[in-house]
Design a protein around this motif. Structure first.
Motif: not given
Ligand code: SF4
Ligand code: SF4
Length: 320
Positions: A198-200, A235-241, A244-246, A250-252, A257-263
């Protein structure tokens, strides 16, 4: 040498921008180190007009072998299923997509619009947008539920708005170097290596989550963004943390807040003011709970956490 062709349908180019910023490996590394021959890409391709049309037809006829077909953006079917709202190289883009998918060894959908339909497919969806093999959570999409590329795989979905550049280039390298068999997919055809956690996972605010200490404003350096600001990290499956971005944030981590964009359901709710960055609750309990936690468990957990919260959890902390 693996021939790669990249086309864009109903897209904002966000995934192309992201791809061009890849670092591990970079877009250049794909060509110089991993034997990917970019036949054409909207921002990099040299062919124009008749030459481009001929090249696409040569791919379809088999004169040019197409190893990897990458699609970014939704498949636009309006008006009335004709696809004429999104014409490319002399015909409806959707017709190129169908014929190129049929001859390609691998088909890769990049970003939410290509995977699930994304924001264009949100009701009322005037462009009649769909993803390549899904429409939101519904399996099928443009190519149909049973579609398999010539190598025997369904569409490989790399969602995100945009997808992280390294998710894209690492999967392209895996496929191009003969390791597609190592790419296992989840029920939404996302590579598990990126989308199992999860993003978490790795979020620097996890201790605030545990003690139920809430951030109340964007950018605050203390507090979890779940309780008030609608974070979908649990609740979001992603490795954003984890990736990392750049390479650094990461957003958090930045207080967003993570907006769940990978779901598949992204964007959640109806986008009316006050629905996105606010935790929706029923009798004080969030409507959407961390995966695997039920309402009773959540109430017990938060009661205990609040009682146990130490003073330091309320202090401003450097979380990046
Ligand atoms: S909104 Fe998308 S890019 Fe941003 S933290 Fe959540 S899953 Fe990652
Ligand atoms: S900010 Fe979001 S991802 Fe981080 S701990 Fe809180 S709910 Fe989880």
């Amino acid at each position: 040498m693996a021939n790669l062709l990249w086309l864009q349908g109903g897209a904002c180019s966000g995934n192309t921008m992201s791809f061009l910023n890849a670092e591990e490996p970079s877009a250049c590394d794909l060509v110089t180190d991993f034997g990917i021959n970019v036949l054409w890409h909207p921002s990099l391709g040299m062919e124009l007009g008749d030459n481009l049309q001929q090249m696409l037809r040569d791919c379809i006829s088999g004169k040019i072998k197409l190893d990897i077909f990458v699609f970014e953006g939704s498949v636009v079917q309006a008006p009335d299923g004709s696809g004429e709202w999104n014409r490319f190289a002399g015909r409806a883009m959707k017709d190129w997509v169908q014929e190129l998918s049929d001859v390609s060894d691998f088909v890769v959908a990049i970003g939410d619009c290509a995977t699930w339909g994304g924001i264009p497919a949100t009701a009322p969806n005037p462009s009649e947008s769909v993803g390549l093999q899904f429409l939101k959570r519904d399996h099928g999409g443009f190519l149909g539920r049973d579609f398999k590329s010539k190598a025997g795989l369904p569409v490989i979905n790399i969602p995100g708005c945009p997808a992280h550049p390294d998710w894209v280039t690492q999967i392209l390298v895996g496929v191009a170097t003969g390791h597609a068999g190592d790419v296992t997919l989840d029920e939404f055809q996302r590579p598990k290596t990126f989308f199992q956690s999860f993003t978490q996972t790795g979020c620097t605010r996890n201790m605030h989550f545990a003690y139920k200490v809430s951030a109340t404003e964007f950018g605050q350096r203390k507090g979890c963004l779940f309780y008030d600001l609608g974070c979908r990290g649990p609740m979001t499956h992603s490795p954003c943390n984890r990736i990392l971005w750049n390479r650094q944030s990461s957003k958090t981590r930045a207080g967003m807040p993570c907006m769940g964009c990978t779901e598949p359901e992204f964007p959640f709710f109806d986008l009316a003011p006050g629905t996105v960055f606010k935790t929706q609750t029923v009798m004080g309990v969030p409507k959407d709970l961390p995966e695997g936690v039920d309402k009773k468990g959540y109430i017990k957990l938060t009661g205990a956490a609040k009682t146990a919260a130490p003073q330091w959890a309320e202090e401003d902390m450097f979380v990046v």
